[in-house]
Write an enzyme that holds these catalytic residues in place. Structure first.
Site, PDB file in Angstrom:
ATOM      1  N   LYS A 131     -12.700 -44.823 -26.869  1.00 49.69           N
ATOM      2  CA  LYS A 131     -11.528 -43.962 -26.751  1.00 49.69           C
ATOM      3  C   LYS A 131     -11.824 -42.861 -25.746  1.00 49.69           C
ATOM      4  CE  LYS A 131     -12.609 -40.385 -27.870  1.00 49.69           C
ATOM      5  NZ  LYS A 131     -13.705 -39.507 -27.338  1.00 49.69           N
ATOM      6  N   TYR A 173      -8.423 -37.460 -31.702  1.00 48.89           N
ATOM      7  CA  TYR A 173      -8.763 -37.799 -33.094  1.00 48.89           C
ATOM      8  C   TYR A 173      -7.684 -37.308 -34.056  1.00 48.89           C
ATOM      9  CZ  TYR A 173     -13.474 -39.291 -31.914  1.00 48.89           C
ATOM     10  OH  TYR A 173     -14.549 -39.975 -31.398  1.00 48.89           O
TER      11      TYR A 173
HETATM   12  P1  NDP Z   1     -22.480 -39.972 -21.294  1.00 48.16           P
HETATM   13  O1  NDP Z   1     -22.266 -39.198 -20.048  1.00 48.16           O
HETATM   14  O2  NDP Z   1     -23.591 -39.550 -22.165  1.00 48.16           O
HETATM   15  O3  NDP Z   1     -22.675 -41.513 -20.959  1.00 48.16           O
HETATM   16  C1  NDP Z   1     -21.892 -42.194 -20.024  1.00 48.16           C
HETATM   17  C2  NDP Z   1     -22.727 -43.301 -19.388  1.00 48.16           C
HETATM   18  O4  NDP Z   1     -21.861 -44.016 -18.519  1.00 48.16           O
HETATM   19  C3  NDP Z   1     -23.864 -42.820 -18.512  1.00 48.16           C
HETATM   20  O5  NDP Z   1     -25.052 -42.576 -19.228  1.00 48.16           O
HETATM   21  C4  NDP Z   1     -24.015 -43.964 -17.534  1.00 48.16           C
HETATM   22  O6  NDP Z   1     -24.780 -44.976 -18.161  1.00 48.16           O
HETATM   23  C5  NDP Z   1     -22.609 -44.508 -17.402  1.00 48.16           C
HETATM   24  N1  NDP Z   1     -21.962 -44.113 -16.141  1.00 48.16           N
HETATM   25  C6  NDP Z   1     -21.560 -44.970 -15.173  1.00 48.16           C
HETATM   26  N2  NDP Z   1     -20.998 -44.307 -14.170  1.00 48.16           N
HETATM   27  C7  NDP Z   1     -21.046 -43.006 -14.469  1.00 48.16           C
HETATM   28  C8  NDP Z   1     -20.630 -41.838 -13.777  1.00 48.16           C
HETATM   29  N3  NDP Z   1     -20.014 -41.897 -12.587  1.00 48.16           N
HETATM   30  N4  NDP Z   1     -20.838 -40.637 -14.368  1.00 48.16           N
HETATM   31  C9  NDP Z   1     -21.411 -40.561 -15.580  1.00 48.16           C
HETATM   32  N5  NDP Z   1     -21.829 -41.646 -16.291  1.00 48.16           N
HETATM   33  C10 NDP Z   1     -21.650 -42.871 -15.738  1.00 48.16           C
HETATM   34  O7  NDP Z   1     -21.079 -39.924 -22.076  1.00 48.16           O
HETATM   35  P2  NDP Z   1     -20.804 -40.208 -23.599  1.00 48.16           P
HETATM   36  O8  NDP Z   1     -21.783 -41.139 -24.145  1.00 48.16           O
HETATM   37  O9  NDP Z   1     -20.615 -38.925 -24.301  1.00 48.16           O
HETATM   38  O10 NDP Z   1     -19.352 -40.912 -23.516  1.00 48.16           O
HETATM   39  C11 NDP Z   1     -19.208 -42.238 -23.093  1.00 48.16           C
HETATM   40  C12 NDP Z   1     -17.902 -42.806 -23.662  1.00 48.16           C
HETATM   41  O11 NDP Z   1     -17.970 -42.781 -25.076  1.00 48.16           O
HETATM   42  C13 NDP Z   1     -16.655 -42.032 -23.287  1.00 48.16           C
HETATM   43  O12 NDP Z   1     -15.589 -42.915 -23.142  1.00 48.16           O
HETATM   44  C14 NDP Z   1     -16.405 -41.148 -24.497  1.00 48.16           C
HETATM   45  O13 NDP Z   1     -15.043 -40.786 -24.654  1.00 48.16           O
HETATM   46  C15 NDP Z   1     -16.856 -42.054 -25.610  1.00 48.16           C
HETATM   47  N6  NDP Z   1     -17.335 -41.330 -26.783  1.00 48.16           N
HETATM   48  C16 NDP Z   1     -16.868 -41.727 -28.006  1.00 48.16           C
HETATM   49  C17 NDP Z   1     -17.261 -41.085 -29.137  1.00 48.16           C
HETATM   50  C18 NDP Z   1     -16.765 -41.536 -30.458  1.00 48.16           C
HETATM   51  O14 NDP Z   1     -17.035 -40.878 -31.450  1.00 48.16           O
HETATM   52  N7  NDP Z   1     -16.089 -42.673 -30.528  1.00 48.16           N
HETATM   53  C19 NDP Z   1     -18.168 -39.924 -29.087  1.00 48.16           C
HETATM   54  C20 NDP Z   1     -18.658 -39.620 -27.758  1.00 48.16           C
HETATM   55  C21 NDP Z   1     -18.235 -40.320 -26.663  1.00 48.16           C
HETATM   56  P3  NDP Z   1     -25.983 -45.723 -17.383  1.00 48.16           P
HETATM   57  O15 NDP Z   1     -26.922 -44.642 -16.982  1.00 48.16           O
HETATM   58  O16 NDP Z   1     -26.527 -46.654 -18.391  1.00 48.16           O
HETATM   59  O17 NDP Z   1     -25.357 -46.413 -16.203  1.00 48.16           O
END
Ligand code: NDP
Length: 383
Positions: free
Chosen positions: A144, A232
């Site tokens: 989401k 949420y």
């Molecule tokens: P992070 O920034 O921690 O992780 C995002 C990951 O996406 C990065 O680590 C990277 O992985 C990849 N990525 C690819 N391109 C990019 C870019 N241009 N900039 C940044 N990251 C990129 O974010 P979150 O983990 O907090 O969030 C990720 C998703 O999860 C979002 O959609 C968020 O809304 C959702 N989320 C959902 C939650 C829930 O409770 N359901 C809680 C928190 C987040 P890599 O290094 O492996 O390529």
């Protein structure tokens, strides 16, 4: 009646031992022994769904990957990441041996060890990777909010239909036991008729922490606090009220001059009106410290969830005339594996997931309406 007739009646009524029972102790005891499988006993599907995880960020690594480990219907087979070192380190930790990056991603089409793809990328990348995965013939569970725009959400749904694959949005709260128990109690009339819903959700965004940094950039986040955290309370309002809203009003509450919010809103206060006359209202913010709070106001009492959407700690209080009652009817942490198991089942049987692409689209449309109202300083927007 003769003695023999009377004895027969008593035996039939179980009042006397049957012939031979008296000597049972001396008979041979039957032994347990295996038998052939007879007919088709309709045993349930036992194969696990095999998953690729796309984006190894904070939430995927911290919450969802442990959820996959704890699940009973899923196994992780591939990691998709732009950081090969991190992917291989995590692969060694979790026994995952197949790796892709964002360029080689389409090759998952030829990988028979992947049934499902879980997308945990910044929001603006959801549509592209969901559609690529669906075109590769994989089922998709996407984080989401579903995507940046209504058009992207519609394209994702169309891609799922064209591929005959399932598309789910990862609204984990629908698999969380305390929230489910609250909705069950509401539907059972424990607080009478629902008259009003309120929900607040927010945290203080830290612009120098990478996972918050992209959330403040419209090109990657799609929207602001309402997209990320306010969704949420909005989704919960729709779950509880169980009607389609007719109109929306909203105002922004972004602090004037706050340098974090040049691209997305820092806060918004919203209200939905429903055909039955009920309204639901809430706030969303990147400017107050962590709050996740929901209250359902009924004619005979109210149910409060605070916190309402934590990963491990969710608390429900029911208030009625006889006084408050605090309940924890389940372990909130099971929501991750429960969600993964439910989507795995949907994929293996190719049947719709509980929190579908259509639900994700509905919420993005409503958030767009909330923004339209707030852009007009609270003007009513019909939906
Ligand atoms: P992070 O920034 O921690 O992780 C995002 C990951 O996406 C990065 O680590 C990277 O992985 C990849 N990525 C690819 N391109 C990019 C870019 N241009 N900039 C940044 N990251 C990129 O974010 P979150 O983990 O907090 O969030 C990720 C998703 O999860 C979002 O959609 C968020 O809304 C959702 N989320 C959902 C939650 C829930 O409770 N359901 C809680 C928190 C987040 P890599 O290094 O492996 O390529």
């Amino acid at each position: 009646m003769t003695d023999i007739d009377r004895r027969g009646l008593l035996m039939a009524a179980g009042a006397l031992p049957l012939a031979g029972m008296a000597t049972a102790a001396t008979a041979a005891t039957p032994a347990a022994q295996g038998q052939p499988l007879i007919g088709d006993p309709h045993l349930p599907e036992v194969r696990k769904a095999r998953w690729a995880i796309v984006g190894l960020g904070t939430f995927a690594v911290g919450e969802m990957i442990p959820g996959f480990v704890a699940s009973s219907r899923a196994e992780m087979t591939a990691f998709v990441s732009g950081n090969p070192q991190k992917a291989h380190d995590l692969g060694a930790r979790y026994g995952v041996t197949r790796f892709y990056d964002y360029q080689s991603f389409d090759r998952i089409k030829d990988d028979p060890t992947i049934d499902c793809v879980y997308i945990a990328l910044p929001v603006a990348l959801h549509a592209e990777y969901a559609i690529r995965a669906l075109k590769a013939g994989k089922h998709v569970l996407c984080e989401k909010p579903m995507a940046s725009t209504v058009a992207e959400c519609e394209a994702m749904i169309a891609a799922a239909k064209a591929a005959n694959r399932q598309l789910g949005i990862a609204y984990r709260i629908h698999f969380e036991p305390v929230n489910n128990d609250a909705v069950r109690r509401l539907r059972a009339g424990e607080i009478g008729k629902l008259r009003y819903f309120s929900g607040d959700a927010g945290f203080s965004a830290n612009p120098s922490w990478p996972p918050h940094k992209w959330r403040l950039q419209k090109a990657l986040a799609g929207g602001g606090s309402m997209y990320d955290i306010g969704i949420y309370a909005l989704n919960a309002a729709l779950w509880c009220v169980d009607e389609a809203p007719v109109s929306v009003t909203a105002v922004y509450s972004t602090p004037a001059g706050d340098p974090r919010f040049t691209e997305v809103e820092g806060g918004v206060e919203w209200r939905l009106r429903f055909p039955s006359g009920i309204s639901a209202a809430g706030s969303s913010s990147y400017c107050y410290s962590f709050v996740s709070h929901q209250r359902m106001f009924g004619s005979d009492g109210n149910i409060a969830l605070e916190p309402a959407m934590d990963y491990t700690n969710i608390n429900m209080t029911i208030q009625r005339d006889q006084g408050p009652m605090t309940i924890r009817p389940g372990v909130p942490g099971t929501q991750f594996s429960a969600q993964i198991d439910a989507f795995s089942q949907a994929a293996l049987t190719n049947t719709p997931h509980l929190t579908s692409g259509e639900m994700g689209l509905r919420d993005i449309k409503l958030i767009q309406a909330i923004y339209a109202s707030a852009d007009g300083d609270g003007q009513m927007v019909k939906v």
